[in-house]
Every structure is written in structure tokens, then in C-alpha cells.
Design a protein around this motif. Structure first.
Motif, PDB file in Angstrom:
ATOM      1  N   VAL A 106       0.815  -1.207   0.000  1.00  0.00           N
ATOM      2  CA  VAL A 106       0.000   0.000   0.000  1.00  0.00           C
ATOM      3  C   VAL A 106       0.853   1.263   0.000  1.00  0.00           C
ATOM      4  O   VAL A 106       0.626   2.175  -0.782  1.00  0.00           O
ATOM      5  CB  VAL A 106      -0.959   0.013   1.216  1.00  0.00           C
ATOM      6  N   LEU A 107       1.862   1.322   0.860  1.00  0.00           N
ATOM      7  CA  LEU A 107       2.560   2.582   1.093  1.00  0.00           C
ATOM      8  C   LEU A 107       4.050   2.527   0.788  1.00  0.00           C
ATOM      9  O   LEU A 107       4.794   3.418   1.173  1.00  0.00           O
ATOM     10  CB  LEU A 107       2.352   3.010   2.555  1.00  0.00           C
ATOM     11  N   GLY A 108       4.488   1.503   0.059  1.00  0.00           N
ATOM     12  CA  GLY A 108       5.921   1.318  -0.170  1.00  0.00           C
ATOM     13  C   GLY A 108       6.496   1.989  -1.399  1.00  0.00           C
ATOM     14  O   GLY A 108       7.699   1.906  -1.631  1.00  0.00           O
ATOM     15  N   GLY A 109       5.666   2.638  -2.201  1.00  0.00           N
ATOM     16  CA  GLY A 109       6.175   3.342  -3.369  1.00  0.00           C
ATOM     17  C   GLY A 109       6.124   2.529  -4.644  1.00  0.00           C
ATOM     18  O   GLY A 109       5.700   1.369  -4.667  1.00  0.00           O
ATOM     19  N   MET A 110       6.598   3.130  -5.730  1.00  0.00           N
ATOM     20  CA  MET A 110       6.512   2.519  -7.060  1.00  0.00           C
ATOM     21  C   MET A 110       7.406   1.281  -7.188  1.00  0.00           C
ATOM     22  O   MET A 110       8.428   1.166  -6.527  1.00  0.00           O
ATOM     23  CB  MET A 110       6.911   3.534  -8.131  1.00  0.00           C
ATOM     24  N   ILE A 111       6.987   0.391  -8.070  1.00  0.00           N
ATOM     25  CA  ILE A 111       7.709  -0.821  -8.497  1.00  0.00           C
ATOM     26  C   ILE A 111       8.383  -1.564  -7.347  1.00  0.00           C
ATOM     27  O   ILE A 111       9.489  -2.086  -7.486  1.00  0.00           O
ATOM     28  CB  ILE A 111       8.723  -0.524  -9.626  1.00  0.00           C
ATOM     29  N   LEU A 112       7.692  -1.634  -6.214  1.00  0.00           N
ATOM     30  CA  LEU A 112       8.279  -2.320  -5.069  1.00  0.00           C
ATOM     31  C   LEU A 112       8.497  -3.802  -5.364  1.00  0.00           C
ATOM     32  O   LEU A 112       9.485  -4.391  -4.927  1.00  0.00           O
ATOM     33  CB  LEU A 112       7.381  -2.155  -3.838  1.00  0.00           C
ATOM     34  N   GLY A 113       7.580  -4.421  -6.109  1.00  0.00           N
ATOM     35  CA  GLY A 113       7.721  -5.834  -6.420  1.00  0.00           C
ATOM     36  C   GLY A 113       9.016  -6.139  -7.148  1.00  0.00           C
ATOM     37  O   GLY A 113       9.751  -7.076  -6.799  1.00  0.00           O
ATOM     38  N   GLN A 114       9.326  -5.337  -8.158  1.00  0.00           N
ATOM     39  CA  GLN A 114      10.570  -5.541  -8.898  1.00  0.00           C
ATOM     40  C   GLN A 114      11.787  -5.321  -8.003  1.00  0.00           C
ATOM     41  O   GLN A 114      12.796  -6.030  -8.126  1.00  0.00           O
ATOM     42  CB  GLN A 114      10.631  -4.592 -10.103  1.00  0.00           C
ATOM     43  N   LEU A 115      11.691  -4.359  -7.114  1.00  0.00           N
ATOM     44  CA  LEU A 115      12.798  -4.083  -6.199  1.00  0.00           C
ATOM     45  C   LEU A 115      13.023  -5.261  -5.264  1.00  0.00           C
ATOM     46  O   LEU A 115      14.169  -5.661  -5.002  1.00  0.00           O
ATOM     47  CB  LEU A 115      12.488  -2.819  -5.390  1.00  0.00           C
ATOM     48  N   VAL A 116      11.922  -5.852  -4.770  1.00  0.00           N
ATOM     49  CA  VAL A 116      12.030  -6.976  -3.842  1.00  0.00           C
ATOM     50  C   VAL A 116      12.695  -8.180  -4.500  1.00  0.00           C
ATOM     51  O   VAL A 116      13.559  -8.837  -3.909  1.00  0.00           O
ATOM     52  CB  VAL A 116      10.632  -7.361  -3.306  1.00  0.00           C
TER      53      VAL A 116
END
Length: 382
Positions: A52-62
Motif C-alpha cells: 500500500v505505502l511502499g512506493g513505485m515498483i516495489l515488487g521488482q525491487l524486492v
């Protein structure tokens, strides 16, 4: 249509994780879920990241450093229902035959916000006006609580009893943020947040956590005791009218009815429930919306002991949001991991004996003019 199975799942401990960044937390859950499912990164064809609040493209970063090789990553935000919505979307792709094995994870790091209530939608002038007038989520649920006490001839102790039950369950859960039991007197004596809701009747706002599941249609990737995703429903809220009943939880009742029909099961078939108890009053309202109790009988159901461990239909054996915590994007996924463990007999000291059908329910979003922005209900079975 091929059966869709949850072939593995895992979560981190919910709580404060100082010095650990959100991607690291998510990676812990992901790697454990993959190991639990007995698959490698090369077996996963798509990834769904709920946040919800982690910012853009967090999935790719993870997943950047985990060895996935250019597969699609979908970032899903649907307020508190984000994790459940990600599972819902993954299910659609599996049903369509687009993939046969996918990874869904949720992650949130609320300690980074520094406390306080969860921010409401900021790009809507009506919602901003509501917020400035004090209509944040604790106040909304407090109004429901006040109305409930009036209409159902209930007492504040009836609300507090929900927190007592869930804190007992949480004391048995090594993944829960709050692991100490409490009493009705202690709940009622805790600091008032929004009358009649005291501090111990509100889920903690300072919590980090991650959860992950592997979904697959491949029969060679099914656990010893496979868990089927029997139904998956996500609905949006309807515009409120002047005569709407704030005790109806209409959006959840509508989602639940669709989920039962889709799965071909009745409410009486459900053995274990993980629901969205962000506030004590919410659990009582959802007993009725999920048809666990007739309208007006929520308190009677609670007092009967039916929703405690050892009862007919234990609700929130994990401790729920009140004890386990509510890291927004992770909650819906973590609910499914918890129910999966119960259906497989892996829940340890909080195990619901003989559980064969489980239900998860998660609502999301405070927005002016609707009950909630989203609600999801899933049914799992063995």
C-alpha cells in the motif's frame, strides 16, 4: 477448470524489525514459501506483489536479487485488501491458463510512517473534508460500535471480549506482534481512542511484516495434503444512501454470499475463519455478514465460546489483526497462510482440530460515500 492449489506459504514475524528494509523482509517470506512449496525461482512464471505505502515498483525491487529472470511482476494496491486482491488476480491468470505456477506476496513497513492513523485517500476533496472533520477509521468504527451497543442492547464489555479472545489466540502464535493475554477490565481501562473503542480494541499501527504463497495448477507441485482455493471474490463498495444501516457491513455480506455460491459450500461448513478485526466491533459485525450468526446474534455467538479455539468455528486463531498486527499489504496473504496451516494440521498449539474448510475476509479503504472501497472473501479446502 483445473483446481488451483496453494502449494506453499510462509510469513515473517509481525512486529517491529529495526534495521531491516521492506525488501529484505519480503525476501524472507518469499524464500520460505518457495521452499515450503518445493519449487525454485525457475518454476515461477509470474509474481504478484501487494503493498500500500511502499512506493513505485516495489515488487521488482524486492525480487531483483533473487534470481528471477525477467518474468512479469504485477504490483497490486487495494488498501487493506491488497494481499487478498493479489491472490484474486493471480487466480484469474491461472484459471485462464496463462501460467501454471505463480508467487504472491504482501509486504508493509508501517513503522516507517512514525505512528498515528493510516492515511486516507488524499486526492479526493470529499474524503479530505471528512478526515479534517475527524472521520478517520477509528472514528468510523467507533460510530458503528456506539450504534451496536444501542441497537443490540450490548455492553462495552461485549466489545472488549473480542480483544480478550484474540489476544489469547495471539499468545499462542509465534508470528504475532502482541503475545500477552489481557482481561476485559484491562481492555476497558486502556486509553480511550474513540468512544467506545479503547486502545486495546484497535489493531496496532506500528507493525512490519511480509507473507507469501505459491499458487499452482500443476498436480506434481501439490503438497502432501493439498489445499484448494475453492473461491475468490473481490467487490467494491456501493454508494451510500441516507438510510443505509452502518451495522450491515453490506460489502462483506455481498462478497461472502458470492464466495459461498462459487465454492458450493454453506456457512455452516466453515471450520476456521481469519477475518479483518481492525477494531473489536468489526469482528462482531462480520460474524453476521459472513452468516456465522443471524443478525442480532453476534454477541451470543461470541459468549457461547463458538469462536474461541476449541469452539465450533474458531475465528482469528492467529490472534487476528488485534494481536498479530496489520501490515496492510501482507494481511490478506498472511490470513491464507494461517488457514493453510490449519487445514494441513501445521498450526501447532493453536491448531483447529479437524479443519477442512477455511475462510479469509479482508476489507479495505476509507473513502467518502461508500461502506468500504473493497472487500474480499476466499474459501480454502482440503
Amino acid at each position: 477448470m483445473q483446481d488451483i492449489h496453494i502449494t506453499g506459504g510462509a510469513m515473517t514475524r509481525f512486529g517491529r524489525h529495526p534495521g531491516v528494509l521492506a525488501p529484505e523482509l519480503a525476501q524472507q517470506a518469499i524464500l520460505k514459501a518457495l521452499a515450503d512449496a518445493g519449487v525454485g525461482v525457475g518454476d515461477v512464471q509470474a509474481i504478484y506483489c501487494a503493498n500500500v505505502l511502499g512506493g513505485m515498483i516495489l515488487g521488482q525491487l524486492v525480487v531483483r536479487d533473487l534470481g528471477f529472470r525477467g518474468i512479469p511482476v504485477y504490483n497490486v494496491e487495494n488498501a487493506c485488501a491488497s494481499g487478498a486482491t493479489a491472490v484474486h488476480l493471480a487466480r484469474h491468470a491461472l484459471m485462464a491458463g496463462q501460467y501454471d505456477t505463480v508467487l504472491v506476496f504482501g509486504i508493509e513497513q508501517l513503522t516507517a510512517l512514525g505512528g498515528g492513523t493510516i492515511p486516507l485517500q488524499r486526492n479526493d476533496h470529499k474524503t479530505e473534508l471528512y478526515a479534517r472533520a475527524g472521520m478517520v477509521l477509528p472514528a468510523v468504527y467507533a460510530m458503528r460500535g456506539t450504534r451496536f451497543l444501542h441497537e443490540r442492547d450490548a455492553q462495552p464489555a461485549d466489545l472488549a471480549a473480542v480483544a480478550v479472545k484474540n489476544r489469547h489466540h495471539g499468545s499462542l502464535n509465534e508470528y504475532a506482534q502482541q503475545r500477552s493475554e489481557t482481561t476485559i477490565d484491562e481492555v476497558l481501562a486502556s486509553r480511550m481512542i474513540a468512544d467506545p473503542l479503547t486502545l486495546l480494541q484497535c489493531c496496532p499501527s506500528q507493525v512490519d511484516g511480509a507473507a507469501a504463497v505459491v499458487l499452482s495448477t500443476r498436480t506434481d507441485r501439490v503438497a502432501t495434503r493439498p489445499v484448494k482455493l475453492l473461491s475468490s471474490v473481490v467487490v467494491s463498495g456501493l454508494r451510500e444512501r441516507a438510510d443505509d444501516d452502518i451495522l450491515d457491513a453490506e460489502i462483506t455480506a455481498r462478497a461472502a454470499a458470492q464466495a459461498y455460491e462459487q465454492a458450493g459450500v454453506a456457512p455452516s461448513d466453515v471450520d476456521v475463519v481469519e477475518l479483518h478485526d481492525a477494531f473489536t466491533i468489526a469482528e462482531l459485525l462480520y460474524y453476521e455478514a459472513l452468516q456465522l450468526a443471524p443478525r442480532g446474534d453476534a454477541v451470543a455467538l461470541l459468549k457461547s465460546g463458538a469462536t474461541r479455539l476449541g469452539g465450533r468455528v474458531p475465528v482469528n486463531p492467529s490472534g487476528g489483526l488485534l494481536a498479530k498486527g496489520h501490515p496492510l499489504g501482507a494481511t490478506g496473504v498472511a490470513q491464507m497462510v494461517e488457514v493453510m496451516w490449519h487445514l494441513q494440521g501445521r498450526a501447532g498449539t493453536r491448531q483447529v482440530a479437524g479443519a477442512r474448510i477455511g475462510l479469509t475476509q479482508c476489507t479495505g479503504g476509507g473513502i467518502a460515500g461508500v461502506d468500504h472501497a473493497a472487500s474480499s472473501v476466499h474459501l480454502l479446502g482440503v
